[in-house]
Design an enzyme around this catalytic site. Structure first.
Site, mmCIF file in Angstrom:
data_model
loop_
_atom_site.group_PDB
_atom_site.id
_atom_site.type_symbol
_atom_site.label_atom_id
_atom_site.label_comp_id
_atom_site.label_asym_id
_atom_site.label_seq_id
_atom_site.Cartn_x
_atom_site.Cartn_y
_atom_site.Cartn_z
ATOM 1 N N HIS A 427 45.032 44.414 33.210
ATOM 2 C CA HIS A 427 44.928 43.256 34.094
ATOM 3 C C HIS A 427 44.272 43.624 35.435
ATOM 4 C CE1 HIS A 427 47.092 39.875 36.515
ATOM 5 N NE2 HIS A 427 45.837 39.583 36.275
ATOM 6 N N HIS A 432 40.341 42.352 37.771
ATOM 7 C CA HIS A 432 40.231 42.149 39.219
ATOM 8 C C HIS A 432 39.358 43.200 39.899
ATOM 9 C CE1 HIS A 432 43.364 38.993 39.947
ATOM 10 N NE2 HIS A 432 43.733 39.374 38.731
ATOM 11 N N HIS A 618 40.252 37.872 31.210
ATOM 12 C CA HIS A 618 41.296 37.729 32.224
ATOM 13 C C HIS A 618 42.335 36.698 31.797
ATOM 14 C CE1 HIS A 618 43.104 35.986 35.953
ATOM 15 N NE2 HIS A 618 43.323 37.261 36.173
ATOM 16 N N ASN A 622 46.338 37.460 31.513
ATOM 17 C CA ASN A 622 47.049 36.968 32.695
ATOM 18 C C ASN A 622 48.005 35.828 32.397
ATOM 19 O OD1 ASN A 622 47.357 36.804 35.772
ATOM 20 N ND2 ASN A 622 46.783 34.704 35.227
ATOM 21 N N ILE A 771 43.477 34.088 40.174
ATOM 22 C CA ILE A 771 44.904 34.290 40.439
ATOM 23 C C ILE A 771 45.298 35.645 39.896
ATOM 24 C CG2 ILE A 771 45.712 33.255 38.306
ATOM 25 C CD1 ILE A 771 47.398 32.910 41.753
#
Length: 771
Positions: A427, A432, A618, A622, A771
């Site tokens: 993750h 990110h 993602h 997530n 997010i």
């Protein structure tokens, strides 16, 4: 909405850009400008989507271009100067602290995680620009070095949300209000001593599984004592009430996680434990076992013999009549392998309150398409030193008595490994962190009128802002991630070690599946791959999404790039790719796998990977966090004691009260509250979510063919939605629903959803990592 009248003559040509100055005292947000009835042309549309600050804040005029698209060599001569100057302005000069009105995109390393003023316990290594701790770059803020450590950047007040990112990268008001819950949750970091005291009477423990269920069914009762008064006096009660979901009687009542919504105990079954490796929140690690016993890639000079001690005798009695040789040959053995990633850090991790293992878990693919756990190996570093190898034990399935209780604990240790690796690597690092350099380089090197900028820009929305927030309160020293995930203070250092082996081209889903042995190339199959587990929900849905993205990117790129030569001669693309390699991912710049960016195929491949990672990948890792891990016994993030040995008080407790022993081993009560608070927020879709196949403005380009190709892309995603629902309703596909009766929808695009409702839906692929 404002109306302005211009005098314009046909001889002046068609407006391609406009300059604007703000003479007000405050900034305003300029969304679009449309010129109607332009002589000789008609309508001209400008997509702006930018904050314009008072003119004295800039050393240049703000310029906005029409929605026409130009390669650098095609730019009309009058616009060329403005195109080039705008990029210079966005790059900045690399100096000074950046202010909110600055529009500068620049690079820095992760030197802002430590807090030297709190002593060595809160010191953290700088990540990036280092052979030992390589890392992707983040956006530069220009804050001064810390007074106590010149290598560490000074930090803001813990709960400050005023971290510099370019203003147009910050959350809009709708997103910000949704996200405010996240800031409120982080108040826990300040309140740790006070809130922890609330649970002292039970020594920070859940006494039964019913205590855990009470978090969702009734909450935890608030004592009316001096401790609570102290908390109330510290902060406005409105904030505490928002944070704690207080209903007057109960503290921290959470939504019911999907994993226990239909059946309170199905999560404990071996079938569900195995199924979640294919259709859970982390379905991207499992691989096909290609040699037995499993080997290690760790350097034997440093780590000794790390080969698995699992034997045929351990597993063949549960292999439905197959031998190991037969199962290997017929591609029926699979492994969830966290051994090599964790072993180098395990001695240090276990020197803290964490007590855990490096795990290997073997599975058998059965005739009905489901996986069956065969063995779990728990390994520790040798007490005489790393070079002496590993000390390992093997546990096999059992249902009843002490054997069943030990097996449940073995699965919990494997889940702890997988949970930590998921959060840190799959993750945080692999979405990110690795995407941020692409965002910075795109804004520095690609003009807003460049076709690739227009292609990628929707997939960068809000990412720099959420990453900056993460550095401030989540991945920092003593932050929420360190408090709730087992590597603790070594978490980011461990992710830096694993980044050493990151390969950009391996992020393509087909390449990843082949590399993990989960698929083999087969041109006769859809998407050119044969899946070796036919009912692998993440891969089945993912390959359809991948193919749709790849087709869209191919159609788009081929419209602007008629040959490889055009790619090679595109100065902005070449600068963009060189900067990504040499600056953004500069610690890996000498790796041989980097595409040269000399062909259309390489450009299409790179853009497809970027879009896939930022959107579908993602989403897959997530938005299932709360549905699967909101009930922490299913995905514990920490283990606090080792497997009980016969003859010890812990073993006697395991025999007498296995549920209590289980709960005393996994994540403690306070960490559970903190962790579940976090993942509830991270799993929610924002009310202003823009999903894959949607754009925030329909007139993002004036070119008809790209608009038509995008419409085809949207229709393809709608077809995929229908096929996903059909598969979820097919009772033959047992991995789609599983014992917990939760359909797999994490890769359901949600392109059809324009409701803007958001929430804990467990489905939908947003365009970006927001997010």
């Amino acid at each position: 909405m404002f109306s302005v009248t211009f005098d314009w003559h046909e001889s002046m040509g068609v407006p391609g850009a406009f300059l604007i100055k703000n003479h007000h005292h405050s900034q305003f947000y300029l969304r679009t400008v449309t010129l109607e009835d332009v002589p000789g042309h008609g309508r001209v549309h400008f997509v702006c989507n930018s904050w314009v600050y008072p003119a004295h804040r800039y050393k240049y005029d703000r310029v906005f271009f029409s929605n026409k698209t130009y390669l650098p060599c095609q730019t009309p001569e009058p616009l060329r100067k403005y195109r080039e100057e705008e990029l210079v302005n966005l790059r900045g000069n690399g100096k000074g602290k950046l202010k909110e009105w600055d529009r500068v995109y620049d690079y820095d390393c992760y030197n802002d995680l430590g807090m030297p003023e709190k002593g060595t316990k809160f010191a953290r290594p700088v990540l990036g620009r280092s052979l030992d701790c390589p890392y992707p770059r983040r956006g530069r803020t220009g804050r001064k070095p810390h007074k106590k450590d010149p290598n560490t950047e000074s930090r803001l007040f813990l709960l400050s949300l005023n971290i510099y990112v370019p203003r147009d990268e910050r959350f809009n008001l709708v997103k910000f209000s949704d996200f405010l819950a996240y800031a409120l949750k982080s108040l826990f970091q300040i309140l740790i001593p006070e809130i922890a005291a609330l649970f002292d009477k039970t020594i920070n423990e859940f006494d039964s599984f019913q205590d855990v269920l009470d978090l969702y069914e009734g909450g935890v009762k608030l004592p009316n004592d001096a401790t609570l008064k102290k908390i109330r006096d510290c902060l406005p009660w409105e904030m505490i009430r928002e944070l704690a979901r207080n209903d007057g009687e109960r503290f921290m009542k959470f939504p019911m996680p999907a994993v226990i919504k239909e059946d309170r105990s199905a999560w404990r079954t071996d079938e569900e434990f195995a199924r979640e490796t294919l259709a859970g929140v982390n379905p991207v690690i499992i691989s096909r076992l290609q040699e037995f016993p499993p080997a290690s890639k760790l350097d034997p000079k440093a780590y000794g013999n790390q080969k698995s001690i699992i034997t045929k005798e351990h597993i063949e009695r549960n292999m439905n009549g197959l031998t190991v040789e037969e199962a290997l040959k017929s591609n029926k053995l699979f492994i969830l392998n966290h051994h090599d990633a964790l072993m180098p850090f395990l001695r240090r991790i276990n020197s803290t309150s964490t007590k855990t293992y490096a795990t290997r878990t073997l599975f058998l693919l059965q005739e009905d398409g489901t996986l069956k756990p065969l063995a779990i190996e728990l390994s520790l570093p040798h007490p005489q030193g790393d070079s002496h190898g590993a000390v390992s034990k093997v546990f096999t399935p059992a249902e009843d008595g002490i054997g069943g209780s030990v097996w449940q604990l073995a699965k919990a240790y494997a889940a702890v490994n997988d949970s930590g690796y998921h959060q840190l690597i799959c993750h945080w690092l692999n979405t990110h962190a690795v995407i941020e350099p692409f965002i910075i380089a795109s804004n520095r090197q690609l003009s807003v009128v460049h076709p690739i900028y227009k292609l990628l820009h929707p997939h960068f929305r809000d990412t720099m802002n959420i990453n900056a927030m993460a550095r401030q309160t989540l991945i920092n020293a003593g932050g929420v991630l360190e408090l709730t995930v087992f590597p603790g203070k070594y978490a980011l250092e461990m992710s830096a070690s694993i980044y050493k082996t990151w390969v950009f081209t391996d992020q393509a889903l087909p390449v990843d599946l082949i590399k993990r042995g989960m698929a083999v190339p087969d041109s006769s199959c859809p998407n050119g791959l044969e899946l070796l587990i036919e009912d692998y929900p993440y891969a089945v849905d993912g390959l359809e999404i991948w193919s749709a993205i790849e087709t869209w990117v191919t159609d788009y790129c081929c419209f602007y790039y008629q040959s490889d030569e055009v790619v090679k001669e595109d100065t902005e693309i070449q600068s963009w790719w060189a900067e990504i390699r040499n600056e953004g991912h500069g610690d890996l710049k000498d790796e041989p796998w980097w595409p040269e960016m000399k062909t259309r195929i390489e450009l299409i491949q790179a853009c497809t990977i970027i879009i896939w990672v930022a959107s579908a990948f993602h989403a897959a890792v997530n938005f299932g966090q709360y549905p699967y891990a909101g009930y922490l016994p299913n995905r514990p993030t920490v283990s606090r004691r080792f497997m009980p040995e016969p003859g010890t008080p812990e073993y006697a407790e395991l025999e007498k009260d296995p549920d209590l022993a289980f709960l005393k081993t996994i994540t403690a009560q306070f960490q559970t509250l903190l962790g579940v608070s976090l993942i509830e927020v991270l799993s929610r879709h924002s009310a202003d979510e823009i999903y894959l196949g949607q754009r925030d403005t329909p007139e993002w380009t004036s070119d008809a063919e790209p608009l038509a190709a995008f419409e085809r892309f949207g229709k393809k995603l709608l077809e995929i939605e229908n096929r996903i629902m059909d598969r979820n309703n097919d009772s033959r596909l047992k991995n789609r629903i599983g014992p917990i009766k939760m359909p797999y929808t994490l890769l359901y695009p949600n392109t059809s959803d324009y409701s803007r409702e958001g929430g804990l839906t467990g489905k939908g692929i947003p365009n970006s990592i927001s997010i």
